[in-house]
Design an enzyme around this catalytic site. Sequence first.
Site, mmCIF file in Angstrom:
data_model
loop_
_atom_site.group_PDB
_atom_site.id
_atom_site.type_symbol
_atom_site.label_atom_id
_atom_site.label_comp_id
_atom_site.label_asym_id
_atom_site.label_seq_id
_atom_site.Cartn_x
_atom_site.Cartn_y
_atom_site.Cartn_z
ATOM 1 N N PHE A 11 0.825 -1.215 0.000
ATOM 2 C CA PHE A 11 0.000 0.000 0.000
ATOM 3 C C PHE A 11 0.865 1.273 0.000
ATOM 4 O O PHE A 11 0.781 2.108 -0.911
ATOM 5 C CB PHE A 11 -0.910 -0.065 1.234
ATOM 6 N N ILE A 59 13.282 -10.313 1.463
ATOM 7 C CA ILE A 59 14.376 -9.576 2.113
ATOM 8 C C ILE A 59 15.221 -10.487 3.005
ATOM 9 O O ILE A 59 16.370 -10.175 3.301
ATOM 10 C CB ILE A 59 13.888 -8.357 2.950
ATOM 11 N N SER A 84 2.181 -6.517 7.921
ATOM 12 C CA SER A 84 1.719 -5.251 8.481
ATOM 13 C C SER A 84 0.325 -5.272 9.131
ATOM 14 O O SER A 84 -0.112 -4.243 9.620
ATOM 15 C CB SER A 84 1.705 -4.185 7.369
ATOM 16 N N THR A 133 6.365 2.334 12.388
ATOM 17 C CA THR A 133 5.007 2.700 12.776
ATOM 18 C C THR A 133 4.982 3.358 14.157
ATOM 19 O O THR A 133 5.856 3.097 14.989
ATOM 20 C CB THR A 133 4.133 1.426 12.812
ATOM 21 N N TYR A 159 2.638 -7.688 15.927
ATOM 22 C CA TYR A 159 3.065 -6.792 14.831
ATOM 23 C C TYR A 159 3.955 -5.676 15.357
ATOM 24 O O TYR A 159 5.083 -5.482 14.896
ATOM 25 C CB TYR A 159 1.842 -6.201 14.109
ATOM 26 N N LYS A 163 7.976 -4.832 14.785
ATOM 27 C CA LYS A 163 8.464 -3.573 14.204
ATOM 28 C C LYS A 163 9.421 -2.889 15.188
ATOM 29 O O LYS A 163 10.439 -2.322 14.789
ATOM 30 C CB LYS A 163 7.298 -2.640 13.854
ATOM 31 N N LEU A 199 -9.424 -1.157 7.773
ATOM 32 C CA LEU A 199 -10.710 -0.578 8.187
ATOM 33 C C LEU A 199 -11.402 0.253 7.093
ATOM 34 O O LEU A 199 -12.566 -0.008 6.757
ATOM 35 C CB LEU A 199 -10.516 0.285 9.443
ATOM 36 N N ASN A 258 -12.583 5.408 15.876
ATOM 37 C CA ASN A 258 -12.930 4.482 14.791
ATOM 38 C C ASN A 258 -14.384 4.633 14.361
ATOM 39 O O ASN A 258 -14.694 4.615 13.169
ATOM 40 C CB ASN A 258 -12.671 3.034 15.226
ATOM 41 N N ASP A 292 -14.067 -6.980 20.940
ATOM 42 C CA ASP A 292 -12.838 -6.201 20.750
ATOM 43 C C ASP A 292 -11.637 -7.103 20.455
ATOM 44 O O ASP A 292 -11.589 -8.254 20.882
ATOM 45 C CB ASP A 292 -12.560 -5.355 22.006
ATOM 46 N N ARG A 293 -10.668 -6.538 19.741
ATOM 47 C CA ARG A 293 -9.412 -7.230 19.432
ATOM 48 C C ARG A 293 -8.604 -7.371 20.731
ATOM 49 O O ARG A 293 -8.526 -6.416 21.514
ATOM 50 C CB ARG A 293 -8.680 -6.353 18.424
HETATM 51 P P1 NAD Z 1 1.548 -3.745 3.080
HETATM 52 O O1 NAD Z 1 1.233 -4.945 3.898
HETATM 53 O O2 NAD Z 1 0.492 -3.115 2.245
HETATM 54 O O3 NAD Z 1 2.774 -4.075 2.078
HETATM 55 C C1 NAD Z 1 3.895 -4.789 2.483
HETATM 56 C C2 NAD Z 1 4.680 -5.182 1.236
HETATM 57 O O4 NAD Z 1 5.854 -5.882 1.659
HETATM 58 C C3 NAD Z 1 3.925 -6.122 0.298
HETATM 59 O O5 NAD Z 1 4.079 -5.696 -1.047
HETATM 60 C C4 NAD Z 1 4.584 -7.465 0.525
HETATM 61 O O6 NAD Z 1 4.544 -8.311 -0.635
HETATM 62 C C5 NAD Z 1 5.991 -7.059 0.881
HETATM 63 N N1 NAD Z 1 6.689 -8.069 1.695
HETATM 64 C C6 NAD Z 1 6.210 -8.712 2.792
HETATM 65 N N2 NAD Z 1 7.134 -9.567 3.249
HETATM 66 C C7 NAD Z 1 8.221 -9.449 2.452
HETATM 67 C C8 NAD Z 1 9.509 -10.047 2.435
HETATM 68 N N3 NAD Z 1 9.852 -10.991 3.334
HETATM 69 N N4 NAD Z 1 10.387 -9.671 1.489
HETATM 70 C C9 NAD Z 1 10.055 -8.735 0.551
HETATM 71 N N5 NAD Z 1 8.842 -8.157 0.507
HETATM 72 C C10 NAD Z 1 7.938 -8.496 1.455
HETATM 73 O O7 NAD Z 1 2.183 -2.694 4.091
HETATM 74 P P2 NAD Z 1 2.050 -1.096 4.093
HETATM 75 O O8 NAD Z 1 0.781 -0.723 4.761
HETATM 76 O O9 NAD Z 1 2.351 -0.581 2.746
HETATM 77 O O10 NAD Z 1 3.238 -0.724 5.084
HETATM 78 C C11 NAD Z 1 4.560 -0.529 4.586
HETATM 79 C C12 NAD Z 1 5.484 -0.247 5.757
HETATM 80 O O11 NAD Z 1 5.041 0.899 6.458
HETATM 81 C C13 NAD Z 1 5.541 -1.379 6.777
HETATM 82 O O12 NAD Z 1 6.861 -1.515 7.211
HETATM 83 C C14 NAD Z 1 4.642 -0.910 7.900
HETATM 84 O O13 NAD Z 1 5.063 -1.426 9.131
HETATM 85 C C15 NAD Z 1 4.838 0.596 7.840
HETATM 86 N N6 NAD Z 1 3.698 1.411 8.300
HETATM 87 C C16 NAD Z 1 2.426 1.187 7.824
HETATM 88 C C17 NAD Z 1 1.382 2.006 8.251
HETATM 89 C C18 NAD Z 1 -0.024 1.843 7.716
HETATM 90 O O14 NAD Z 1 -0.934 2.523 8.191
HETATM 91 N N7 NAD Z 1 -0.264 1.002 6.728
HETATM 92 C C19 NAD Z 1 1.626 3.029 9.161
HETATM 93 C C20 NAD Z 1 2.935 3.229 9.622
HETATM 94 C C21 NAD Z 1 3.961 2.417 9.169
#
Ligand code: NAD
Length: 354
Positions: A11, A59, A84, A133, A159, A163, A199, A258, A292-293
């Site tokens: 995302f 990775i 995530s 995060t 999670y 992180k 959500l 929420n 609730d979670r």
């Molecule tokens: P997401 O789950 O939408 O995307 C994660 C991506 O990582 C996917 O494309 C997946 O294929 C790839 N991936 C997963 N495991 C992998 C691996 N072992 N090797 C290579 N690629 C792998 O996540 P997102 O919402 O885009 O979040 C991206 C980052 O930002 C994450 O590190 C998350 O912790 C952080 N973050 C997210 C939010 C949020 O609201 N979504 C907020 C703050 C921080």
Amino acid sequence: MRILVSGGAGFIGSALIRYLLSDTEHEVLNLDKLTYAGNLESLASVESSPRYSFLQADIADQAKVSRALAAFEPDAIMHLAAESHVDRSIDGPSAFIQTNVVGTYALLEATRAYWSKLPNARQQAFRFHHISTDEVYGDLHDVDELFTENTPYAPSSPYSASKAASDHLVRAWHRTYGLPALLTNCSNNYGPFHFPEKLIPLVILNALEGKLLPVYGDGSQIRDWLFVEDHARALLKVVTEGRVGETYNIGGHNEQKNIEVVRAICALLEELAPNKPAGLARYEDLITFVKDRPGHDQRYAIDASKIQRELGWVPKETFTSGLRKTVQWYLDNLDWCRHVQDGSYQRERLGASA
Ligand code: NAD
């Protein structure tokens, strides 16, 4: 710059890559394992750019990552690859430890080996940007309190614990080996191309189909929402202008309960999608409160004054403007959603790589 983005099919990673290719001259290698959360359809608008390339890789596969680094020779790595989704981490924490902790460790080691052999000037200029995060800070109960960069870590879920562990590893690799690392900790993102289990898209898509809108507990949990394109702009600022070794909190100054988020989506749908499923008087009538979670954090709120002060970043979208854009995007892109919901986004990828 040549920027390796890990997790670029997710995302936030896909929003970042679309932004890098449309608004800058940087070259991008998207390194992604393509788990269920990776969707290359989110990059359709930029995939033909000569400045974009994709490599399917885990990775945690240090040898493959090392070969990718040697071939692409990045000036920066922006590390977003992660498991995530909090609910999934409660059902099965193992993948979170494997990718977020072991995977980050392997990426750091591959990066350190590559970086240590760079010529001096390139070594100085190199950046490793770890994207994390605000959930690492645990939760807040006092209404006036905000997470700052100095708030002690107190993660609640598998999670956020994974992180937090990855953040510690990145800081240690900076301190011990001098790897030029930066960290960002961001609040909840929302916007286009968000996977429908989260959500905001879940509520939009369920409402359009006349399905129940599940809200955890009494819906009083507070999140600070940031439009994903504002996050992408902040990430570029940090990787290009941030001070090495520093952490920057990124937030939208948009604290919402929420239940307020769900009601706001329903109100927008009344206006933008007035043809409701048969028998439904108001979208709001679909709201249902569910158990609730476990370990659910009550409130997150970010103090983003450091990034504003040092790097001049402020979000462009308010929650009202960003949510309207998001709801409209889902209404205009139901095909993207359908491909995710029926699994065809993964089948097409398997077909393509077979
Ligand atoms: P997401 O789950 O939408 O995307 C994660 C991506 O990582 C996917 O494309 C997946 O294929 C790839 N991936 C997963 N495991 C992998 C691996 N072992 N090797 C290579 N690629 C792998 O996540 P997102 O919402 O885009 O979040 C991206 C980052 O930002 C994450 O590190 C998350 O912790 C952080 N973050 C997210 C939010 C949020 O609201 N979504 C907020 C703050 C921080």
